[in-house]
Design an enzyme around this catalytic site. Structure first.
Site, PDB file in Angstrom:
ATOM      1  N   GLU A 318       0.810  -1.228   0.000  1.00 53.91           N
ATOM      2  CA  GLU A 318       0.000   0.000   0.000  1.00 53.91           C
ATOM      3  C   GLU A 318       0.838   1.270   0.000  1.00 53.91           C
ATOM      4  O   GLU A 318       0.643   2.152   0.842  1.00 53.91           O
ATOM      5  CB  GLU A 318      -0.938  -0.024   1.222  1.00 53.91           C
ATOM      6  CG  GLU A 318      -1.926  -1.175   1.179  1.00 53.91           C
ATOM      7  CD  GLU A 318      -2.906  -1.156   2.352  1.00 53.91           C
ATOM      8  OE1 GLU A 318      -4.094  -1.406   2.117  1.00 53.91           O
ATOM      9  OE2 GLU A 318      -2.455  -0.897   3.487  1.00 53.91           O
TER      10      GLU A 318
HETATM   11  C1  LIG Z   1      -0.646  -6.113   3.918  1.00 57.37           C
HETATM   12  C2  LIG Z   1      -1.881  -5.462   4.478  1.00 57.37           C
HETATM   13  O1  LIG Z   1      -2.841  -6.139   4.791  1.00 57.37           O
HETATM   14  N1  LIG Z   1      -1.846  -4.115   4.634  1.00 57.37           N
HETATM   15  C3  LIG Z   1      -2.990  -3.447   5.306  1.00 57.37           C
HETATM   16  N2  LIG Z   1      -4.223  -3.928   4.652  1.00 57.37           N
HETATM   17  C4  LIG Z   1      -5.456  -3.922   5.426  1.00 57.37           C
HETATM   18  C5  LIG Z   1      -5.244  -4.469   6.808  1.00 57.37           C
HETATM   19  C6  LIG Z   1      -6.545  -4.526   7.592  1.00 57.37           C
HETATM   20  O2  LIG Z   1      -7.415  -5.502   7.052  1.00 57.37           O
HETATM   21  C7  LIG Z   1      -4.206  -3.624   7.523  1.00 57.37           C
HETATM   22  O3  LIG Z   1      -4.598  -2.283   7.609  1.00 57.37           O
HETATM   23  C8  LIG Z   1      -2.875  -3.750   6.799  1.00 57.37           C
HETATM   24  O4  LIG Z   1      -1.924  -2.857   7.377  1.00 57.37           O
END
Ligand SMILES: CC(=O)N[C@H]1NC[C@H](CO)[C@H](O)[C@@H]1O
Length: 504
Positions: A318
């Site tokens: 992200e």
């Molecule tokens: C690799 C990943 O999962 N990154 C983010 N995605 C959503 C997650 C919550 O469901 C967390 O916020 C996490 O930091």
């Protein structure tokens, strides 16, 4: 549920009969076999024997030996004539020596357990397999209605389907006290998980106390004294995990998810701009400054010595490019590097430099799937961690990653922080990690997977009930044979029985 069927996760092969042996807690001994390459003085098994005695006889209060009861079908009025002789001992034989090491991806966890003619024998290649066998043994013992302990005549031949069976905890969105982490490690061992993925820092807080950079936690933790993990806390977690045969893989996620880093390390993050002036907000790590890589090199040098596992998780998920795009110096840098307007090239530049630092420290890298999706050049032994999308999307991703020759871990369908009403463990249980289009070679690249418990809405007050027994479904999926664990009704009965054990 017949006791032997209660074992969770289901062993690869288990056969038991009605023949059973009473157990007298005060008379049962865990013994090292004469031929065992591991003998008393092996901390891992010495402590495991004590722990598993308590776990096996968790209902036992130490009172007088419980009356020995009738064998099924016994008609003699003299009850003592009816029972087989009590099980006298569990004799443990370990083939390979070595007790002071750490588990790793190639550790042998297979074991054989047989209970017959009043004697228990457990044989394993390594101490890690012996630990798995002790867990199974403890789950085979049960009490009858009078409280007498029994174990049935049983033969188990067992080994894990996948070598990497992990659980991620996020200690940044909410701080988790060390005791919560230790309790989770215990429950993981009951489910034969073998990797604790410690997502230790992130945007909201930096609780890891770095001796090299103490400001990171003193400025970035939720509270500089109470919401941190000192070196001794970290070492306590690592040792507790080792005694259970669980690896600890820390994740220091960059270049995104680093807001808390900027508090203690000014200049590390990219200053975002509003038009031609800084907006006062900050974005991902600044990838154009040498100081960023000098900092990362020093921090990861420390991390590599604190965490013994040969793998580090570097994150890479992200990354929001908006801030980089807004910064005139970065724009200049993009031109200089010939990246045009493709900020994935800038992200790759950063990740490639970071992986070089980590590789130079003799560590292998785990990265979230964006690193692969954005075509970052990483070493061939980098493990790609698949977390995004629905079944169709993550299956496609598993196919692409393994077609690219990379080892892969699956987490996408196992985000247990996402909760639904009712028995959502079934969705996790029905996942088939190899259920994607690919050759046998590609399937061999699937190291296993991880259940994730992200902390946005989780802290010590709700962690355990949200994790267990739901994570148990992932534990069985990653340990047991696919064909033998396709019936949800049978799984329900066994999981219900297992939950009762967890509650003891
Ligand atoms: C690799 C990943 O999962 N990154 C983010 N995605 C959503 C997650 C919550 O469901 C967390 O916020 C996490 O930091």
């Amino acid at each position: 549920v017949p006791p032997a069927q209660g074992v969770w996760p289901l062993p690869q092969s288990l056969s038991s009969s009605a023949e059973r042996y009473p157990l007298r807690p005060r008379e049962l001994n865990f013994l090292y076999g004469k031929g065992s390459a591991v003998q008393p003085g092996c901390t891992i098994l010495d402590t495991a024997f004590k722990r598993y005695f308590r776990i096996t006889f968790s209902g036992y209060s130490g009172g007088k030996p419980l009356t020995v009861n009738k064998k099924p079908g016994c008609v003699s009025p003299d009850r003592s004539l009816c029972d087989s002789a009590p099980l006298a001992a569990l004799v443990v034989n370990v083939q390979k020596g070595g007790c002071d090491g750490f588990p790793d991806l190639n550790s042998r966890e297979d074991y054989k357990l047989s209970i017959a003619d009043g004697l228990g024998s457990l044989s394993a290649v390594s101490v890690w397999g012996a630990l798995r066998g002790l867990e199974t043994f403890s789950q085979l013992v049960y009490q009858d209605q009078e409280g007498t302990y029994y174990i049935n005549k049983t033969d188990v031949v067992d080994f894990p389907r996948f070598p990497h069976r992990g659980l991620l905890l996020d200690t940044s969105r909410h701080y988790l006290p060390v005791r919560s982490i230790l309790e989770t490690l215990d429950a993981m061992a009951y489910n034969k998980f073998n990797v604790f993925h410690w997502h230790i820092v992130d945007d909201p807080s930096f609780p890891y106390q770095s001796p090299t950079f103490p400001n990171l936690s003193s400025k970035g933790a939720f509270h500089p004294q109470t919401h941190i993990y000192t070196m001794s806390d970290v070492k306590q977690v690592i040792e507790h995990a080792r005694l259970w045969g669980i690896r600890v893989i820390p994740e220091f996620d960059t270049p995104g998810h680093t807001q808390s880093w900027g508090k203690g390390q000014p200049g590390l993050l990219t200053a975002c701009y509003k038009g031609s002036v800084p907006s006062g907000t900050f974005g991902p790590v600044n990838p154009m400054l040498n100081t960023s890589y000098q900092f990362m090199s020093m921090l990861f040098n420390e991390i590599s010595s604190v965490f013994p596992d040969s793998y580090l998780h570097l994150g890479g998920d992200e990354v929001n490019f908006a801030c980089w795009k807004s910064n005139p110096d970065i724009q200049q840098f993009m031109k200089k590097m010939g990246f045009g307007t493709d900020y994935r090239k800038l992200e790759s530049f950063y990740i490639e430099n970071l992986v070089k630092i980590v590789t130079a420290l003799n560590k292998n890298s785990l990265v979230w799937q964006e690193v692969f999706d954005n075509a970052v050049k990483v070493p061939a032994d980098t493990v790609v961690h698949v977390w995004k999308g629905n079944k169709e999307q993550y299956s496609q991703e598993m196919s692409s990653v393994t077609a690219g020759g990379f080892k892969v871990l699956l987490s996408a369908p196992w985000y247990l922080n996402v909760i639904n009403y009712g028995q959502d463990w079934m969705e996790a249980y029905k996942v088939e990690p190899l259920g994607f289009n690919g050759t046998a070679e590609q399937k061999k690249l699937v190291m296993g997977g991880e259940a994730c418990m992200w902390g946005e809405y989780v802290d010590a007050t709700n962690l355990t009930p949200r994790l267990w027994p739901r994570a148990g479904a992932v534990g069985e999926r990653l340990w047991s044979d696919e064909a033998q664990t396709s019936n949800l009704d049978m799984a329900y009965d066994r999981l219900a029985e297992f939950r009762c054990r967890l509650l003891r």
